[in-house]
Design an enzyme around this catalytic site. Structure first.
Site: not given
Ligand code: UD1
Length: 396
Positions: A221
Site C-alpha cells: 500500500h
Molecule cells: C494510511 C497511512 C499509512 C498506513 C496505511 C494503512 C498516512 C500518511 N498513511 O495510508 O501510514 O500504513 O494507512 O492502511 O496516514 N481509501 C479508501 N477507503 C478507506 C480509506 C482509504 O478507499 O477507508 C482510499 C482512498 O482513495 C484514499 C487512499 O485509499 O485516498 C489512501 O488513503 P489514506 O488514508 O490517505 O492513506 P493510506 O494509503 O491508506
C-alpha cells in the site's frame, strides 16, 4: 481557536479523563489492548475513544471494532480521504473542537498515520499532555509521510511509549529527556497474542482454497510501491512469475486497487489462477493467513512485526525499515522493490534452511499493562504535586 480556552500554562492535573485516538487501519489493533487495560480501572481513568474517520470503508474500519471488541467510538469525526494537508488540517480542526469540549487530562495517540500527528499537535497546542504509543521508530527516509509524522509527534509528546531498544536510542540521540521515555514493548503484539486463539479456529484458508505453509501472502500500500505505474507494473509481473512457484494470496488495499485499475493491471492479475486477489480482510482473517503463510511479502510496518512473532519469514519491499529489530530477530529481509531482489529473496526462503527467529524483548503481550502502570504512577505523582500546592507551574 479561542485563545481563552486554555491558559498559556502547563497544568499539572491528575490524569483522569483520557482521549484515545484512532484514525486508520493500523491504529485499531494498537488502541484495542490499551483501551481495554485502562477500562479495567474505572475508579482512576475515564476513557473516550475518538475515530477521526481517516479510514472509513467497512473493511478498513468497522470490522476491526467488531473483531477486536473495541468500544464504539464516542465520536466519529468523518474526516475521510484527501491530500496530506487537507486530511491533516481537517483532523486538526475537528479534533480541536473535541478537546475544547471534552477537556481531557491526556490524549493518547498511536502509530504514525496523519491522524496521529494531527491530534498530537492539536492537543499539545491546547496544553493538553499527549502520550505517543509506538514512539521512537525511525526509517530516516524523509520521502515517507509516516517518518514526518513520527518525528513531529515524538518531538512534542510528553510521554513516549517505545516498543524496542532502537526506539529508545533514537529518542535519546534526538535529545529527548530520558524521563519522557518508557520502554513498554509492543502493543500490537498484545493484540496479536489476545486474538491468536480465535484466529486458529477460523476456516480462512479453506474458504480461500489455500494449503497451510504452501502460499505467500502479499500486501502492498506504500505510495513508493503502488503510485508509480512502472514500479507497480514490475511488482505485478514479478508476483505473477512467483505465483508459478508458490501460490500467492493478496488482500488488496484500496489505494493499490485504484492504481491497479488505473494502470490497467487488474485484468492481467485476475486471469492468473495461482493468485488469489481479495478485498481488504479483517484482523482475524489476516492473522489466520499470516500465521500459516510460507512467507509474507509486504511493505507494511505492522506485518513485519507480526511475522516476527509468528516465526514466519518476511520479505519487505522497501529500501529501509523503521523496525530494524525485526531484521535483527532473523525474521525480516528488507530488499526494496526491484524484481531481481524480490525473486532472489523468495528463492532464498524457499531453498534455504529455516532461520532461527528470536522474539524481541517485551513483545510478550503485556505492553498495555505497562502503559497503564506508567499512567497510574504519573497520576500518583500529580496528586503529590497538587497536594503540595503547586497545581499550576510555568511553561519551561
Ligand atoms: C494510511 C497511512 C499509512 C498506513 C496505511 C494503512 C498516512 C500518511 N498513511 O495510508 O501510514 O500504513 O494507512 O492502511 O496516514 N481509501 C479508501 N477507503 C478507506 C480509506 C482509504 O478507499 O477507508 C482510499 C482512498 O482513495 C484514499 C487512499 O485509499 O485516498 C489512501 O488513503 P489514506 O488514508 O490517505 O492513506 P493510506 O494509503 O491508506
Amino acid at each position: 481557536m479561542n485563545s481563552e480556552a486554555f491558559p498559556d500554562k502547563v497544568i499539572v492535573t491528575a490524569i483522569r479523563n483520557i482521549i484515545l485516538v484512532v484514525g486508520a487501519r493500523p491504529n485499531f489493533m494498537k488502541v484495542a489492548p490499551v483501551v481495554r487495560q485502562l477500562r479495567r480501572y474505572p475508579e482512576m481513568f475515564r476513557t473516550k475513544l475518538i475515530h477521526t474517520g481517516q479510514h472509513y470503508d467497512a473493511d478498513m474500519s468497522d470490522v476491526f471494532f467488531e473483531e477486536l471488541d473495541l468500544p464504539k467510538p464516542d465520536r466519529f469525526l468523518g474526516v475521510g480521504s484527501g491530500s496530506h494537508a487537507e486530511q491533516t488540517g481537517k483532523v486538526m480542526i475537528a479534533f480541536e473542537r473535541v478537546c475544547i469540549e471534552e477537556r481531557p487530562d491526556l490524549v493518547i495517540v498511536v502509530g504514525d498515520v496523519n491522524s496521529t500527528m494531527a491530534c498530537a499537535i492539536t492537543a499539545k497546542k491546547l496544553c493538553v499532555p499527549v502520550a505517543h504509543v509506538e514512539a521512537g521508530l525511525r526509517s530516516r527516509d524523509w520521502t515517507m509521510p509516516e517518518e514526518i509524522n513520527r518525528v513531529v509527534t515524538d518531538s512534542i509528546c510528553d510521554l513516549l511509549f517505545t516498543p524496542s531498544h532502537d526506539a529508545n536510542e533514537n529518542l535519546l540521540r534526538e535529545g529527548v529527556a530520558p524521563d519522557r521515555i518508557h520502554f513498554v514493548g509492543n502493543v500490537m503484539i498484545d493484540c496479536l497474542l489476545q486474538q491468536l486463539p480465535k484466529a486458529r479456529h477460523r476456516a480462512t484458508l479453506k474458504r480461500i482454497g489455500l494449503e497451510k505453509h504452501n502460499y505467500a501472502m502479499l500486501t502492498l500500500h506504500r505510495p513508493s510501491n503502488v503510485d508509480d505505474s512502472k514500479v507497480l507494473t514490475d511488482i505485478v509481473t514479478t508476483t505473477i512469475e512467483l505465483s508459478k512457484k508458490l501460490p500467492v494470496v493478496w488482500p488488496i488495499h484500496p489505494r493499490s486497487r485504484k492504481n491497479l485499475e488505473n494502470y490497467g493491471l487488474l485484468s492481467q492479475l485476475k486471469s492468473n489462477k495461482e493468485l488469489k486477489l481479495l478485498n481488504p480482510l479483517g484482523y482475524l482473517d489476516m492473522l489466520s493467513l499470516s500465521r500459516s503463510a510460507r512467507v509474507i511479502i509486504t511493505d507494511s510496518g505492522g506485518l513485519q512485526e507480526e511475522a516476527t512473532v509468528l516465526g514466519v519469514p518476511c520479505i519487505t519491499l522497501r529500501d529501509n525499515t523503521e523496525r530494524p529489530v525485526t531484521v535483527e530477530a532473523g525474521a525480516n529481509k528488507v530488499v526494496g522493490n526491484q524484481p531481481d531482489k524480490i525473486r532472489a529473496a523468495l528463492l532464498a526462503v524457499l531453498d534455504g534452511v529455516k532461520q532461527q527467529i528470536r522474539v524481541p524483548e517485551l513483545w510478550d503481550g503485556n505492553a498495555s499493562t505497562r502503559i497503564a502502570n506508567v499512567l497510574m504512577a504519573r497520576r500518583e505523582r500529580s496528586f503529590a504535586i497538587l497536594n503540595n500546592g503547586r497545581g499550576v507551574v510555568s511553561k519551561s
